[in-house]
Design an enzyme around this catalytic site. Structure first.
Site, PDB file in Angstrom:
ATOM      1  N   ARG A 181       0.872  -1.176   0.000  1.00 58.44           N
ATOM      2  CA  ARG A 181       0.000   0.000   0.000  1.00 58.44           C
ATOM      3  C   ARG A 181       0.909   1.227   0.000  1.00 58.44           C
ATOM      4  O   ARG A 181       2.133   1.083   0.010  1.00 58.44           O
ATOM      5  CB  ARG A 181      -0.920  -0.010   1.217  1.00 58.44           C
ATOM      6  CG  ARG A 181      -0.175  -0.147   2.523  1.00 58.44           C
ATOM      7  CD  ARG A 181      -1.110  -0.185   3.721  1.00 58.44           C
ATOM      8  NE  ARG A 181      -0.327  -0.276   4.944  1.00 58.44           N
ATOM      9  CZ  ARG A 181      -0.820  -0.193   6.156  1.00 58.44           C
ATOM     10  NH1 ARG A 181      -2.112  -0.017   6.328  1.00 58.44           N
ATOM     11  NH2 ARG A 181      -0.059  -0.284   7.218  1.00 58.44           N
ATOM     12  N   CYS A 213       2.912   7.009  -7.096  1.00 60.04           N
ATOM     13  CA  CYS A 213       3.693   8.175  -7.513  1.00 60.04           C
ATOM     14  C   CYS A 213       2.925   9.433  -7.124  1.00 60.04           C
ATOM     15  O   CYS A 213       1.704   9.498  -7.248  1.00 60.04           O
ATOM     16  CB  CYS A 213       3.879   8.121  -9.019  1.00 60.04           C
ATOM     17  SG  CYS A 213       4.501   9.678  -9.687  1.00 60.04           S
ATOM     18  N   GLU A 215      -1.880   7.489   6.442  1.00 62.81           N
ATOM     19  CA  GLU A 215      -0.448   7.586   6.757  1.00 62.81           C
ATOM     20  C   GLU A 215       0.393   7.941   5.523  1.00 62.81           C
ATOM     21  O   GLU A 215       1.259   7.161   5.095  1.00 62.81           O
ATOM     22  CB  GLU A 215       0.036   6.296   7.411  1.00 62.81           C
ATOM     23  CG  GLU A 215      -0.619   6.068   8.756  1.00 62.81           C
ATOM     24  CD  GLU A 215       0.008   4.937   9.579  1.00 62.81           C
ATOM     25  OE1 GLU A 215       0.670   4.066   9.005  1.00 62.81           O
ATOM     26  OE2 GLU A 215      -0.199   4.934  10.807  1.00 62.81           O
ATOM     27  N   CYS A 273       8.793   9.424  -4.188  1.00 60.71           N
ATOM     28  CA  CYS A 273       8.875   8.817  -5.524  1.00 60.71           C
ATOM     29  C   CYS A 273       9.958   9.529  -6.320  1.00 60.71           C
ATOM     30  O   CYS A 273      10.053  10.751  -6.288  1.00 60.71           O
ATOM     31  CB  CYS A 273       7.529   8.910  -6.224  1.00 60.71           C
ATOM     32  SG  CYS A 273       7.566   8.212  -7.894  1.00 60.71           S
ATOM     33  N   CYS A 296      10.492   8.954  -9.752  1.00 61.23           N
ATOM     34  CA  CYS A 296      10.268   8.686 -11.183  1.00 61.23           C
ATOM     35  C   CYS A 296      10.573   9.947 -12.008  1.00 61.23           C
ATOM     36  O   CYS A 296      10.715  11.044 -11.453  1.00 61.23           O
ATOM     37  CB  CYS A 296       8.827   8.229 -11.403  1.00 61.23           C
ATOM     38  SG  CYS A 296       7.651   9.598 -11.402  1.00 61.23           S
ATOM     39  N   GLU A 303      -5.637   6.172  15.723  1.00 62.71           N
ATOM     40  CA  GLU A 303      -5.457   4.721  15.856  1.00 62.71           C
ATOM     41  C   GLU A 303      -4.611   4.454  17.091  1.00 62.71           C
ATOM     42  O   GLU A 303      -3.683   5.205  17.385  1.00 62.71           O
ATOM     43  CB  GLU A 303      -4.672   4.122  14.682  1.00 62.71           C
ATOM     44  CG  GLU A 303      -5.345   4.176  13.346  1.00 62.71           C
ATOM     45  CD  GLU A 303      -4.432   3.624  12.243  1.00 62.71           C
ATOM     46  OE1 GLU A 303      -3.520   2.821  12.539  1.00 62.71           O
ATOM     47  OE2 GLU A 303      -4.632   4.012  11.091  1.00 62.71           O
ATOM     48  N   TRP A 325       3.213  -6.003  14.855  1.00 57.41           N
ATOM     49  CA  TRP A 325       4.455  -5.744  14.110  1.00 57.41           C
ATOM     50  C   TRP A 325       5.624  -5.362  15.008  1.00 57.41           C
ATOM     51  O   TRP A 325       6.736  -5.186  14.557  1.00 57.41           O
ATOM     52  CB  TRP A 325       4.234  -4.691  13.019  1.00 57.41           C
ATOM     53  CG  TRP A 325       3.518  -3.448  13.482  1.00 57.41           C
ATOM     54  CD1 TRP A 325       2.183  -3.203  13.387  1.00 57.41           C
ATOM     55  CD2 TRP A 325       4.092  -2.283  14.102  1.00 57.41           C
ATOM     56  NE1 TRP A 325       1.874  -1.960  13.915  1.00 57.41           N
ATOM     57  CE2 TRP A 325       3.035  -1.375  14.351  1.00 57.41           C
ATOM     58  CE3 TRP A 325       5.395  -1.911  14.464  1.00 57.41           C
ATOM     59  CZ2 TRP A 325       3.232  -0.128  14.957  1.00 57.41           C
ATOM     60  CZ3 TRP A 325       5.591  -0.674  15.065  1.00 57.41           C
ATOM     61  CH2 TRP A 325       4.509   0.197  15.293  1.00 57.41           C
ATOM     62  N   GLU A 382      -2.272  -8.527   8.918  1.00 61.23           N
ATOM     63  CA  GLU A 382      -2.737  -7.948  10.183  1.00 61.23           C
ATOM     64  C   GLU A 382      -3.704  -8.856  10.934  1.00 61.23           C
ATOM     65  O   GLU A 382      -4.415  -8.411  11.838  1.00 61.23           O
ATOM     66  CB  GLU A 382      -3.323  -6.552   9.920  1.00 61.23           C
ATOM     67  CG  GLU A 382      -2.177  -5.612   9.541  1.00 61.23           C
ATOM     68  CD  GLU A 382      -2.562  -4.188   9.250  1.00 61.23           C
ATOM     69  OE1 GLU A 382      -3.710  -3.974   8.813  1.00 61.23           O
ATOM     70  OE2 GLU A 382      -1.713  -3.301   9.447  1.00 61.23           O
ATOM     71  N   LYS A 383      -3.706 -10.140  10.566  1.00 58.30           N
ATOM     72  CA  LYS A 383      -4.667 -11.049  11.200  1.00 58.30           C
ATOM     73  C   LYS A 383      -4.378 -11.289  12.670  1.00 58.30           C
ATOM     74  O   LYS A 383      -5.238 -11.757  13.405  1.00 58.30           O
ATOM     75  CB  LYS A 383      -4.755 -12.368  10.440  1.00 58.30           C
ATOM     76  CG  LYS A 383      -3.487 -13.186  10.413  1.00 58.30           C
ATOM     77  CD  LYS A 383      -3.689 -14.463   9.598  1.00 58.30           C
ATOM     78  CE  LYS A 383      -2.442 -15.301   9.521  1.00 58.30           C
ATOM     79  NZ  LYS A 383      -1.341 -14.683   8.774  1.00 58.30           N
ATOM     80  N   HIS A 387      -3.133  -8.747  14.699  1.00 57.97           N
ATOM     81  CA  HIS A 387      -3.024  -7.423  15.337  1.00 57.97           C
ATOM     82  C   HIS A 387      -4.183  -7.235  16.305  1.00 57.97           C
ATOM     83  O   HIS A 387      -5.326  -7.559  15.981  1.00 57.97           O
ATOM     84  CB  HIS A 387      -3.067  -6.356  14.238  1.00 57.97           C
ATOM     85  CG  HIS A 387      -2.693  -4.972  14.693  1.00 57.97           C
ATOM     86  ND1 HIS A 387      -3.527  -4.199  15.475  1.00 57.97           N
ATOM     87  CD2 HIS A 387      -1.593  -4.225  14.457  1.00 57.97           C
ATOM     88  CE1 HIS A 387      -2.932  -3.025  15.692  1.00 57.97           C
ATOM     89  NE2 HIS A 387      -1.761  -3.014  15.082  1.00 57.97           N
TER      90      HIS A 387
HETATM   91  C1  GLA Z   1      -0.993   1.856  10.768  1.00 57.34           C
HETATM   92  C2  GLA Z   1      -2.030   1.871   9.669  1.00 57.34           C
HETATM   93  C3  GLA Z   1      -3.115   0.870   9.862  1.00 57.34           C
HETATM   94  C4  GLA Z   1      -2.591  -0.428  10.409  1.00 57.34           C
HETATM   95  C5  GLA Z   1      -1.838  -0.166  11.675  1.00 57.34           C
HETATM   96  C6  GLA Z   1      -1.319  -1.407  12.341  1.00 57.34           C
HETATM   97  O1  GLA Z   1      -1.178   2.775  11.738  1.00 57.34           O
HETATM   98  O2  GLA Z   1      -2.588   3.129   9.435  1.00 57.34           O
HETATM   99  O3  GLA Z   1      -3.759   0.676   8.613  1.00 57.34           O
HETATM  100  O4  GLA Z   1      -1.773  -1.028   9.457  1.00 57.34           O
HETATM  101  O5  GLA Z   1      -0.728   0.634  11.367  1.00 57.34           O
HETATM  102  O6  GLA Z   1      -0.653  -1.116  13.527  1.00 57.34           O
HETATM  103 ZN    ZN Z   2       6.736   9.801  -9.300  1.00 52.77          ZN
END
Ligand code: GLA
Ligand code: ZN
Length: 673
Positions: free
Chosen positions: A119, A123, A158, A163, A165, A315, A323, A363-364, A366
């Site tokens: 994710r 660009c 986030e 980039c 390019c 969040e 993680w 993230e299963k 988390h």
């Molecule tokens: C970030 C992301 C979320 C998720 C959490 C997991 O903050 O914005 O989508 O991936 O991390 O901790």
């Molecule tokens: Zn670019």
């Protein structure tokens, strides 16, 4: 003293909720979604953030849209009294788009084209991606503009990375032309005569790369500034249709504390309110004290981005953050404490990642509100429901400020320049550490701190703390001088005032434009290797110092402490200069927490700034509406702590003057302001 209106006007309460991905459960939606609504209400949740990574569910084929699922969940949320923080889906793309328009994919600094996947890898200059984003955002805004659930817009997710390019290179050159006007001006600012790096045509300029230019620091600094401007522009592109179609709905994007890649002070200028994602990894050891200090700092930093306006904790993790190297469980009470910590520092929300755990993918495992067991009878759910109960009692605190008389400078551009410098401690410059040394001392005294960068106004404060400010840019030094002249106090450290905003060294001696304010000349700086130390006597006590020792000459400043050893024994380790009606301190060595705590306790007493005697690992943070102060007293240790502080207990109304906080315990005291 003002009280701010609710950040999300549809929720005039503390917000409790989090990221929710109902599109991962379409196959079972009739059962799962109803269960989700039932459990959300049980947990006291009044908001859910939806649509964050939903592009493929919304546009499965180019130009073929399916909003029916989002209609249905938005309706369900409205029916259950849950407000939507609705996301634009740009943080992840459909595969069809990357396949058909490879230009949307990023190129990394090694000039490697990235493949589809993950994710946040688009660009920032791609015309096609910009158009696609404008289009889907406009469709979302048109469709939900009158929807009763729509509360706020969550832009992408986030924002991060960069980039390299060809299109981004071209935009970089345009940005540089705009900034410098002529190549001569650029060459002079970047000192390109060094190693024959003079540019003779704009087209020769390329972003920094490990396989290319690494030595021209002005270039590297400008690339970072340009990347920030790319994100500012990106934010504007995303919000243009939203602001046009839903002018009353606030827009924000979730930030990441001190994330290094974007100067958040710039980006925040565009945001209606700030918010961030906070993931402390509590250990249940005494290390939690420094973890708490660091996260308090990041909360304060986020509040400072909008000059003191409350922010949202967008969040956080209610349990194990999968993680982290050691995803420890939150001990009983810790979840409530970390939630109250955010509120204490100015958050008007507690939100999670995520509501229901993903069944598969990375993230299963988390932490989430609803675990794979699928019901609410879990330890974690109970703790979340407790937060929900607690937040319901806190309407009076919504919109209150957390004002401070001390401002502390954390500056992205200074960090970029300093960390790029070859010199100082090259293993770790310790910029963030130095900032934290000073913040932690004030935290231990329960002194509120506003975090500013060099562009922000600090003139309303009494004390300005300026740790390791290697770069002094713009009119900042002049404003610092005025501040001190007017009767306020400056505290700065080793390594301050070495380079200007182009990363060119000040000629004529350091600290450059702060020389008169501080009344010193910093001639050299010694780097102490790990395990080495020096010391100095101050007010009858001996304090150790490590890592850095500046070699100063006091010009007009008075010497308050001197180094005890090495060839510079007897040289100043701490100075103060009278400048106009105020004073300017220079802390020349990297002293430890003991020194800084004693030093700031003395300074606060002198300046009449309320500070508290608190046991180790306990802090006090205050929010106020001008009539009532709400003092959050929090114990971040796994031990009992007895606190002497008076006030009325927010929960029980009982008058307190001395009380014991259990491990991870906290209380809110109410006092007349
Ligand atoms: C970030 C992301 C979320 C998720 C959490 C997991 O903050 O914005 O989508 O991936 O991390 O901790
Ligand atoms: Zn670019």
């Amino acid at each position: 003293m003002k009280k701010y209106p609710p950040l999300v006007p549809k929720i005039p309460h503390m917000i409790h909720g989090g990221d929710y991905n109902p599109d991962q459960w379409l196959a079972d939606k009739d059962v799962i979604w109803n269960e989700d609504m039932r459990m959300a209400k049980l947990a006291g949740i009044n908001s859910l953030s939806v649509g964050i990574f939903s592009w493929t569910a919304l546009e499965p084929e180019e130009g073929v849209y399916d909003f029916t699922w989002l209609d249905e969940i938005m309706d369900k949320m409205a029916a259950n009294g849950i407000t939507a923080i609705l996301a634009t889906p740009s943080a992840a793309r459909p595969a069809w788009m990357s396949q058909k328009y490879p230009e949307v994919l990023r190129v990394n600094e090694r000039r490697e084209k990235q493949l589809h996947g993950g994710r946040h890898n688009h660009c920032l200059s791609s015309r096609i991606y910009r158009d696609k984003v404008r289009q889907i955002n406009a469709l979302l805004a048109e469709r939900y503009k009158d929807h009763p659930a729509l509360g706020a817009w969550h832009i992408s997710n986030e924002l991060s990375g960069e980039c390299h390019c060809p299109a981004c290179q071209e935009n970089f050159r345009l940005w540089l032309k705009e900034k410098y006007g002529t190549l001569d001006a650029l060459n002079a600012a970047w000192w390109t005569s060094f190693w024959s790096h003079t540019y003779t045509d704009w087209s020769q300029i390329e972003s920094p790369s490990p396989i290319g230019e690494q030595s021209v620091h002005g270039l590297k600094l400008d690339w970072k500034r340009f990347t920030t401007e790319q994100f500012v522009k990106w934010y504007d592109i995303e919000t243009e249709p939203l602001k046009r179609i839903t002018p009353d709905i606030p827009c924000t994007t979730n930030l990441m504390g001190i994330y290094e890649g974007i100067n958040y002070y710039r980006l925040a200028e565009r945001m209606d309110f700030a918010c961030w994602d906070s993931y402390p990894q509590w250990e249940n050891t005494m290390n939690d004290v420094s973890i708490a200090q660091f996260f308090s700092f990041e909360h304060d930093l986020t509040r400072g981005l909008k000059d003191g306006q409350p922010f949202l904790l967008m969040e956080s993790c209610p349990s194990a953050t999968n993680w982290r190297p050691y995803p420890r469980l939150h001990r009983p009470g810790v979840h409530l404490l970390q939630s109250m910590q955010a509120v204490a520092h100015g958050s008007d929300s507690v939100q999670y990642f995520q509501f229901r755990k993903s069944r598969g993918s990375s993230e299963k495992l988390h932490g989430a509100v609803v675990d794979h067991c699928g019901h609410e009878h879990t330890r974690v759910f109970d703790q979340i429901a407790q937060v929900g109960q607690q937040l319901k009692t806190m309407d009076a605190i919504v919109g209150t400020t957390a004002p401070a008389r001390v401002a502390l400078v954390y500056d992205w551009e200074n960090r970029w320049a300093l960390e790029d410098a070859q010199g100082f401690n090259n293993v770790d410059k310790k910029y963030v550490d130095t900032v934290m040394d000073h913040y932690a001392a004030l935290w231990s005294l329960g002194v509120s701190v506003d975090i500013v960068d060099q562009t922000r106004d600090f003139s309303g404060h009494d004390v300005l703390v300026l740790p390791f400010s290697y770069m002094l840019r713009g009119d900042f030094a002049r404003r610092v001088e005025d501040f001190v002249q007017n009767g306020c106090t400056l505290v700065t450290t080793y390594g301050t005032g070495w380079v200007d905003e182009h990363d060119l060294c000040f000629l004529g001696g350091f600290p450059g434009p702060l020389t008169d304010t501080l009344g010193i000349w910093e001639e050299e700086i010694d780097v102490l290797m790990p395990g080495m130390e020096n010391s100095a006597q101050f007010r009858g006590k001996t304090y150790k110092l490590t890592d850095y020792a500046s070699l100063l000459h006091a010009k007009t400043a008075r010497v308050l402490a001197e180094y005890d050893s090495d060839f510079y024994a007897g040289m100043p380790a701490l100075t103060v200069n009278d400048c106009g009606k105020g004073q300017a301190y220079y802390v020349a060595g990297r002293f430890g927490a003991d020194f800084l705590k004693d030093f700031y306790a003395g300074l606060c007493a002198e300046k009449n700034i309320p500070a508290h005697e608190l046991p180790e690992g306990v802090t006090a943070a205050t929010r106020t509406d001008g009539t009532h102060d709400y003092v959050f007293v929090m114990n971040f240790t796994p031990c009992d702590r007895t606190v002497t502080l008076s006030g009325r207990d927010f929960a029980t109304g009982e008058e307190l003057s001395c009380f014991t906080l259990p491990p991870h315990g906290w209380r809110i005291l109410v006092k007349e302001a």
